[in-house]
Design a protein around this motif. Sequence first.
Motif, PDB file in Angstrom:
ATOM      1  N   SER A 171       0.790  -1.238   0.000  1.00 50.70           N
ATOM      2  CA  SER A 171       0.000   0.000   0.000  1.00 50.70           C
ATOM      3  C   SER A 171       0.823   1.289   0.000  1.00 50.70           C
ATOM      4  CB  SER A 171      -0.999  -0.001   1.145  1.00 50.70           C
ATOM      5  OG  SER A 171      -0.389  -0.468   2.309  1.00 50.70           O
ATOM      6  N   ASN A 172       2.091   1.235   0.346  1.00 49.83           N
ATOM      7  CA  ASN A 172       2.985   2.394   0.153  1.00 49.83           C
ATOM      8  C   ASN A 172       4.440   1.963   0.352  1.00 49.83           C
ATOM      9  OD1 ASN A 172       3.684   2.792   3.047  1.00 49.83           O
ATOM     10  ND2 ASN A 172       1.510   3.301   3.211  1.00 49.83           N
ATOM     11  N   GLY A 173       5.351   2.883   0.044  1.00 49.55           N
ATOM     12  CA  GLY A 173       6.776   2.553   0.123  1.00 49.55           C
ATOM     13  C   GLY A 173       7.266   2.379   1.552  1.00 49.55           C
ATOM     14  N   THR A 174       6.637   3.081   2.485  1.00 49.38           N
ATOM     15  CA  THR A 174       7.057   2.983   3.891  1.00 49.38           C
ATOM     16  C   THR A 174       6.732   1.589   4.434  1.00 49.38           C
ATOM     17  OG1 THR A 174       6.611   5.330   4.081  1.00 49.38           O
ATOM     18  CG2 THR A 174       6.854   4.110   6.139  1.00 49.38           C
ATOM     19  N   LEU A 175       5.517   1.120   4.150  1.00 45.99           N
ATOM     20  CA  LEU A 175       5.171  -0.239   4.589  1.00 45.99           C
ATOM     21  C   LEU A 175       6.001  -1.276   3.839  1.00 45.99           C
ATOM     22  CD1 LEU A 175       1.373   0.133   5.222  1.00 45.99           C
ATOM     23  CD2 LEU A 175       3.007  -0.893   6.806  1.00 45.99           C
ATOM     24  N   TYR A 195      17.725  -2.532  -0.324  1.00 41.05           N
ATOM     25  CA  TYR A 195      17.848  -1.246  -1.012  1.00 41.05           C
ATOM     26  C   TYR A 195      16.532  -0.486  -0.961  1.00 41.05           C
ATOM     27  CZ  TYR A 195      22.345  -2.649  -2.905  1.00 41.05           C
ATOM     28  OH  TYR A 195      23.657  -3.028  -3.041  1.00 41.05           O
ATOM     29  N   ASP A 196      16.612   0.755  -0.480  1.00 40.62           N
ATOM     30  CA  ASP A 196      15.494   1.661  -0.646  1.00 40.62           C
ATOM     31  C   ASP A 196      15.628   2.209  -2.059  1.00 40.62           C
ATOM     32  OD1 ASP A 196      13.744   3.744  -0.799  1.00 40.62           O
ATOM     33  OD2 ASP A 196      13.987   4.340   1.297  1.00 40.62           O
ATOM     34  N   ALA A 197      14.841   1.621  -2.966  1.00 43.29           N
ATOM     35  CA  ALA A 197      14.925   1.966  -4.395  1.00 43.29           C
ATOM     36  C   ALA A 197      13.713   2.810  -4.797  1.00 43.29           C
ATOM     37  CB  ALA A 197      15.017   0.683  -5.221  1.00 43.29           C
ATOM     38  N   THR A 210       3.955  11.502  -6.457  1.00 40.65           N
ATOM     39  CA  THR A 210       5.026  12.346  -7.002  1.00 40.65           C
ATOM     40  C   THR A 210       6.148  11.543  -7.670  1.00 40.65           C
ATOM     41  OG1 THR A 210       6.062  12.274  -4.839  1.00 40.65           O
ATOM     42  CG2 THR A 210       4.694  14.195  -5.313  1.00 40.65           C
ATOM     43  N   LYS A 211       6.019  10.230  -7.653  1.00 41.95           N
ATOM     44  CA  LYS A 211       7.111   9.415  -8.207  1.00 41.95           C
ATOM     45  C   LYS A 211       6.976   9.269  -9.734  1.00 41.95           C
ATOM     46  CE  LYS A 211       9.230   8.402  -4.316  1.00 41.95           C
ATOM     47  NZ  LYS A 211       8.841   9.522  -3.470  1.00 41.95           N
ATOM     48  N   VAL A 212       8.056   8.779 -10.357  1.00 42.94           N
ATOM     49  CA  VAL A 212       8.094   8.619 -11.821  1.00 42.94           C
ATOM     50  C   VAL A 212       6.904   7.790 -12.304  1.00 42.94           C
ATOM     51  CG1 VAL A 212       9.429   7.553 -13.698  1.00 42.94           C
ATOM     52  CG2 VAL A 212      10.606   8.886 -11.931  1.00 42.94           C
ATOM     53  N   ALA A 217      14.323  11.182 -12.098  1.00 39.72           N
ATOM     54  CA  ALA A 217      13.450  11.278 -10.916  1.00 39.72           C
ATOM     55  C   ALA A 217      13.616  12.623 -10.201  1.00 39.72           C
ATOM     56  CB  ALA A 217      13.736  10.130  -9.957  1.00 39.72           C
ATOM     57  N   TYR A 218      14.837  13.112 -10.091  1.00 39.05           N
ATOM     58  CA  TYR A 218      15.132  14.361  -9.364  1.00 39.05           C
ATOM     59  C   TYR A 218      16.243  15.108 -10.080  1.00 39.05           C
ATOM     60  CZ  TYR A 218      12.631  12.293  -5.417  1.00 39.05           C
ATOM     61  OH  TYR A 218      11.672  11.724  -4.626  1.00 39.05           O
ATOM     62  N   MET A 219      16.333  16.421  -9.803  1.00 37.84           N
ATOM     63  CA  MET A 219      17.444  17.205 -10.346  1.00 37.84           C
ATOM     64  C   MET A 219      18.182  17.902  -9.210  1.00 37.84           C
ATOM     65  SD  MET A 219      19.213  17.911 -12.842  1.00 37.84           S
ATOM     66  CE  MET A 219      20.779  18.665 -12.433  1.00 37.84           C
TER      67      MET A 219
HETATM   68  C1  PLP Z   1      13.801   7.283  -0.468  1.00 41.02           C
HETATM   69  C2  PLP Z   1      12.369   7.084  -0.066  1.00 41.02           C
HETATM   70  N1  PLP Z   1      12.065   6.026   0.711  1.00 41.02           N
HETATM   71  C3  PLP Z   1      10.802   5.784   1.104  1.00 41.02           C
HETATM   72  C4  PLP Z   1       9.761   6.610   0.736  1.00 41.02           C
HETATM   73  C5  PLP Z   1       8.398   6.340   1.253  1.00 41.02           C
HETATM   74  O1  PLP Z   1       7.479   6.010   0.250  1.00 41.02           O
HETATM   75  P1  PLP Z   1       5.923   6.274   0.446  1.00 41.02           P
HETATM   76  O2  PLP Z   1       5.697   7.737   0.363  1.00 41.02           O
HETATM   77  O3  PLP Z   1       5.319   5.535  -0.729  1.00 41.02           O
HETATM   78  O4  PLP Z   1       5.530   5.689   1.748  1.00 41.02           O
HETATM   79  C6  PLP Z   1      10.020   7.715  -0.088  1.00 41.02           C
HETATM   80  C7  PLP Z   1       8.903   8.573  -0.498  1.00 41.02           C
HETATM   81  O5  PLP Z   1       8.917   9.666  -0.852  1.00 41.02           O
HETATM   82  C8  PLP Z   1      11.360   7.974  -0.484  1.00 41.02           C
HETATM   83  O6  PLP Z   1      11.679   9.048  -1.235  1.00 41.02           O
END
Ligand code: PLP
Length: 360
Positions: free
Chosen positions: A56-60, A153-155, A182-184, A278-280
């Motif tokens: 459900s998200n990158g943090t989880l 890896y936090d990718a 906000t991601k690609v 992704a970023y500049m």
């Molecule tokens: C490097 C990095 N790790 C983890 C996250 C967390 O992802 P999410 O916002 O989907 O929970 C982000 C989100 O911006 C991020 O930039």
Amino acid sequence: MTINLNQPINPNLSKLTDYLVQVHKNGWYTNFGPLHQQLTKRLEIYLGVENLLLVSNGTLALQVAYKTLGVTSALTTPFTFVATVSSLIWQGVEVSYGDIDKYSYNLCPKKAEKELVLNPSMDAIVATHVYGNPCDIEAFEKISKQQKVKVIYDAAHTFGVKVDGKSVLNFGDASILSFHATKVFHTAEGGAIIFKHKSDFERAKRLINFGISSDGEITEAGINAKLNEYQCAVGLTILDDIEGIVEHRAQLFNAYRDSLQGFVEMPLWHEKANCNGAYMPIILNSVDIKNNLVLDLEKNNIQSRSYFSPPLERVFREAKHKELINSTAIAGRVLCLPLHAYMTNSDINLVVDVVKKSIG
Ligand SMILES: Cc1ncc(COP(=O)(O)O)c(C=O)c1O
């Protein structure tokens, strides 16, 4: 008109509606439904990976990866988005910081190895591919074998990035992606974990569904981290256009780099990797020059943001660390300029002009 730092992709409404009609016909809204299955397959093919678990998200995604791999004590980078480290703390993992490399801004493998030798109780390295620029994956692979530690890896920034033609997500024991708006590539909110081993993927799939296995048995305490069918509909719609999106962003990134080369410092890119735009990020010569530039950009209605500042050793002070010279120096002087799929080359020229005038 404002030039935004970022602007989420608006999914094509008529395609999205077709997917939503399918969801309603299916009457299946979550719990690994048909759109979830389609998105998983298509992402595995597009990214060139196996064992991809939507969450459900990158943090989880980070939390579930740490839990699945049994991480109890990790060495990580202070120069990353807060979630990389807050998720470790949330999981009760003991955190130590290693310094970053002064050219790539990623966790420095040499310094990481020294820390691991001194602290053999650490069982994992958590490294971020900052701004989508791959870490020294070969070095971390060696360290992982020699020191017997897992590598995660936090990718989150690395959608579509390849090293020597192979997805960067295939390195380490697990990699995570964020599909935040906000991601690609995005699903409004969402994320994924890519595991090296099928057995880890299978355990994590149970963990994100309350610990319930496919035959209904509760195997252990889990959590709810499933991606629902509406979010998958957004992802499937955007995925149709992703090649053009990545190509355009990468072209804008290269235009920035060509125009700013010699005027500001920029991260040294992994020599075998492509860039997804992704970023500049740029590094100014001093904090004052950076602060001045922020004001000059504001006067011209151009947004900017100091990703990643403050460095996390100033936020989560309980984590152990030695001197973090590079992280402190870079975090103080970094600024991210606008970069998103709706920008044009003339937007880039406008921003570049302001940067050049401001820094003199
Ligand atoms: C490097 C990095 N790790 C983890 C996250 C967390 O992802 P999410 O916002 O989907 O929970 C982000 C989100 O911006 C991020 O930039």
